[in-house]
Design an enzyme around this catalytic site. Structure first.
Site, PDB file in Angstrom:
ATOM      1  N   HIS A  69       0.814  -1.187  -0.156  1.00 41.94           N
ATOM      2  CA  HIS A  69       0.215  -0.002  -0.094  1.00 41.94           C
ATOM      3  C   HIS A  69       0.673   1.272   0.072  1.00 41.94           C
ATOM      4  CE1 HIS A  69      -3.910  -2.055   0.868  1.00 41.94           C
ATOM      5  NE2 HIS A  69      -3.258  -2.958   1.349  1.00 41.94           N
ATOM      6  N   ASN A 142     -10.320  -3.090   2.555  1.00 42.89           N
ATOM      7  CA  ASN A 142     -10.148  -2.751   1.003  1.00 42.89           C
ATOM      8  C   ASN A 142     -11.436  -2.451   0.577  1.00 42.89           C
ATOM      9  OD1 ASN A 142      -7.201  -3.265   1.291  1.00 42.89           O
ATOM     10  ND2 ASN A 142      -7.562  -5.293   0.823  1.00 42.89           N
ATOM     11  N   HIS A 333      -3.814   0.744  12.097  1.00 41.59           N
ATOM     12  CA  HIS A 333      -3.772  -0.365  12.699  1.00 41.59           C
ATOM     13  C   HIS A 333      -5.034  -1.140  12.984  1.00 41.59           C
ATOM     14  CE1 HIS A 333      -2.452  -3.333  15.232  1.00 41.59           C
ATOM     15  NE2 HIS A 333      -1.477  -2.652  16.210  1.00 41.59           N
ATOM     16  N   TYR A 356       1.167  -4.160  12.274  1.00 37.59           N
ATOM     17  CA  TYR A 356       0.874  -2.945  11.805  1.00 37.59           C
ATOM     18  C   TYR A 356       1.809  -1.956  12.847  1.00 37.59           C
ATOM     19  CZ  TYR A 356      -2.440  -4.115   8.563  1.00 37.59           C
ATOM     20  OH  TYR A 356      -2.908  -4.527   7.211  1.00 37.59           O
TER      21      TYR A 356
END
Ligand code: HDD
Length: 664
Positions: A69, A142, A333, A356
């Site tokens: 990403h 997503n 996160h 994360y």
């Protein structure tokens, strides 16, 4: 309306307007063009502190890009729940309809590096940070509702297969290469999500018109301690649209920033992107009522089995002031949750909870990344965490431990009843094992459900998507293995792709025997608001200004975005339309084309523009003179979505549909 996060950010936002230049130590700089030297042509002096500081800072401007990403774009906004959801959750921001909660959203592609094109075929990240009064809740999702793998331990394998291949660092920004398709063929759990990614969902038209999904099953917990399984969805109010693959590929070159520009400009214009938050809720006693495991992130919960409840709205209404300071430094996160929300045992989600924070430590340089302005909550932070790189607070006092008597035991824990976070007390028993649950092992049924639910045009595009990507592989074995997998889902898909990429169709038909459909899976379920549309008006010859003005009036009445192309700028005043030339405008940058001709020969640029519009199934509107002049163009003037008229008002009818897929 006030936005607490924006106010907090404003406090640290600096402007240089009217200010004197200083060093980082606040000393005013008298000269910024030349280093300090001995004489005009002599050696430079190390004592030039301004030079040293300027170069030192520049040398360290870059930080590692995100491991996945990396390419993304963000904006600020706000969220408001429509009604009190205390029946499900105690979360403050979901139980107070009168409150607006500041949000920051970052959209992204997954595979490409920070400078890769926006319009590649890929999953899009849709990460939302809610700055609630009880702390930060991040929904890191997503635009596709399922994921490629079921267990986080496989994430490095997935990403190593997806990313550019290590021996030559190719390809950039896409999965059309051997290692991805080898992974696909050898790891059948990736089948369902890959089918989504090869469909139109993999090439969204822009960020405003994507759906968003939290993917995992989370828990909502109410103040009585009752828990519900939940999936979070974002439903775009601007509709849901995709590009055509050929168009997407051209856009890689025409405008590498196509998606970020669209988002940025929409916000600047006040045409704010909006999504509704929707929930799917399953009661604990229904956990085992389905033919899929609700903890499996490669499965959707079909809406006819678990209905969607729309509960709130998010509006993105402000661009960032500095992309690095805000968007690049934003640390999302899935483990950032607030009271009233909890995790499920989805093994993919559980693994993400480690990754994360860990990644921010190398990306943002230490454990104090929460103190970077974009990452700070809007409520107060007090604890005994101390020191470390880039500490931004002055933590006063003698005591930095718990329990203590020297400082009244402060900072003190808060009981659950008063807002302290308490984990849901799920009862768990079992042996320590490494084993995938049998209930996760149906890899193909939902892939078939998805394919069954597509319109014919969407299905054909999916065949094309697979054919392009598998066709780009070098290894015949990889191509064959990939087609063998498709054969386990859908025979027609396997046959068509095999033919296109030149491998054998497996002898045995192993497809899933099901005609089941889900009406919510096609993108065609959404109406596309006409206001989301943009129009290129090609001016061929000498069209009088009054005619152009009458078109501009119709566009304005329908909130259409438009540009006049070709007639520059002579007798057009800027106040009624942006004017572009054939050098700057291109068919792929617009949703539709209008040609206005005075009857003179059609310019080659106009013909090319029109042919591409036609090829990409977009509405095409030509005046009568233009229709006569386009006789040699590669198009059929009586095909669906081609409108011939001299009346500006009829364009509204032409733009009722965004694409005319029935135009072959
Ligand atoms: Fe992830 C970033 C979404 C599985 C590890 N992920 C990242 C971003 C999004 C997602 C949107 C970008 C956030 C931003 O804009 O900064 N990831 C997902 C979704 C997943 C998922 C929807 C599955 C449902 N991710 C996943 C797994 C792992 C990671 C299983 C590792 C075990 N993801 C990361 C990461 C990243 C990341 C390496 C890179 C940069 C970052 O976190 O901050 O930690």
């Amino acid at each position: 309306m006030s936005n607490k996060k924006k106010e907090q950010i404003d406090e640290v936002t600096k402007s240089n307007d009217g200010k004197a230049m200083t060093t980082n130590n606040g000393v005013k700089v008298s000269e910024d063009e030349n280093t300090l030297t001995v004489g005009e042509r002599g050696p430079s002096l190390l004592e030039d502190f301004h030079f040293r500081e300027k170069i030192m800072h520049f040398d360290h401007e870059r930080i590692p890009e995100r491991i996945v990403h990396a390419r993304g774009f963000g904006a600020h906004g706000e969220f408001q729940v429509y009604k009190d959801l205390s029946q499900y959750t105690s979360a403050d921001f979901l139980t107070h309809p009168e409150k607006t909660t500041p949000v920051f959203v970052r959209f992204s592609t997954v595979q490409g590096s920070k400078g890769s094109p926006d319009t590649v075929r890929d999953v899009r990240g849709f990460a939302t940070k809610f700055y609630t009064d009880e702390g930060i809740f991040d929904l890191v999702g997503n635009d596709i509702p399922v994921f490629f793998i079921q267990d986080a331990i496989k994430f490095p394998d997935l990403i190593h297969a997806v990313k550019p291949e290590p021996h030559n660092e190719m390809p950039q920004g896409g999965t059309a290469h051997d290692t991805f398709w080898d992974f696909f063929a050898q790891n059948p759990e990736s089948t369902h999500t890959t089918v989504w990614a090869m469909s139109d969902r993999g090439i969204p038209k822009n960020f405003r018109q994507i759906e968003g999904f939290g993917i995992h099953t989370f828990r909502l917990v109410n103040s009585e301690g009752q828990s519900y399984f939940v999936k979070f969805h974002w439903k775009p109010l601007h509709g849901l649209e995709s590009l055509v693959w050929d168009e997407a590929q051209i856009l890689h070159g025409k405008d590498v920033d196509f998606h970020r520009k669209d988002l940025y400009e929409s916000i600047e214009k006040g045409d704010y992107p909006e999504w509704e938050l929707a929930l799917q809720v399953i009661k604990p006693e229904q956990e085992f009522d389905f033919d899929f495991d609700i903890l499996d992130p490669t499965k959707i919960w079909p809406e006819d089995q678990v209905p969607i409840e729309v509960v709130g709205k998010m509006t993105l209404n402000s661009n960032v002031s500095n992309v690095f300071d805000e968007t690049e430094q934003a640390a999302f996160h899935p483990g950032h949750i607030v009271p009233g929300i909890d995790f499920s045992n989805d093994p993919l989600l559980q693994g993400r909870l480690f990754s994360y924070t860990d990644t921010q430590i190398s990306r943002l340089g230490g454990p104090n990344f929460n103190q970077i302005p974009i990452n700070r909550p809007v409520n107060e932070v007090h604890n005994n965490q101390r020191d470390a790189m880039h500490q931004m607070n002055i933590n006063s006092g003698q005591v930095a431990y718990h329990k203590n008597a020297l400082n009244n035991n402060d900072p003190h824990p808060t009981p659950k009843e008063e807002g302290g976070y308490e984990h849901y007390q799920e009862k768990v028993e079992g042996h320590k094992i490494r084993k995938r649950s049998e209930s996760f092992k149906d890899y193909y049924s939902q892939a078939k459900l998805y394919l069954n639910s597509l319109s014919q045009a969407e299905y054909d595009h999916t065949v094309d998507g697979f054919s392009f990507e598998i066709g780009m592989c070098n290894s015949i074995m990889v191509k064959q293995n990939a087609v063998n997998q498709l054969n386990k889902v859908d025979r027609t898909l396997a046959e068509r792709v095999a033919k296109n990429v030149g491998v054998e169709v497996p002898e045995e038909n192993e497809e899933v025997q099901s005609d089941a459909k889900d009406s919510q899976l096609t993108m065609e379920k959404y109406d596309i608001p006409i206001a989301a549309h943009s129009v290129a008006v090609l001016v061929n010859g000498n069209i009088d200004v009054d005619t152009l003005k009458s078109y501009a009036k119709t566009f304005a009445e329908n909130d259409l975005n438009y540009a006049f192309v070709g007639q520059y700028p002579e007798n057009l005043s800027e106040d009624f339309g942006i004017t572009e030339t054939f050098d700057t405008a291109h068919s792929t940058l617009f949703d539709s084309t209008i040609v206005l001709s005075d009857g003179s020969d059609i310019k080659p640029q106009v013909e090319e523009f029109v042919e591409l519009t036609y090829k990409h199934n977009k509405p095409l509107f030509v005046n009568k003179a233009a229709s006569q002049g386009l006789g040699n163009a590669k198009l059929k003037i009586d095909a669906p979505g081609v409108f011939v008229s001299d009346e500006p008002e009829t364009i509204v009818k032409a733009f009722e549909r965004a694409r005319y897929w029935d135009r072959k």
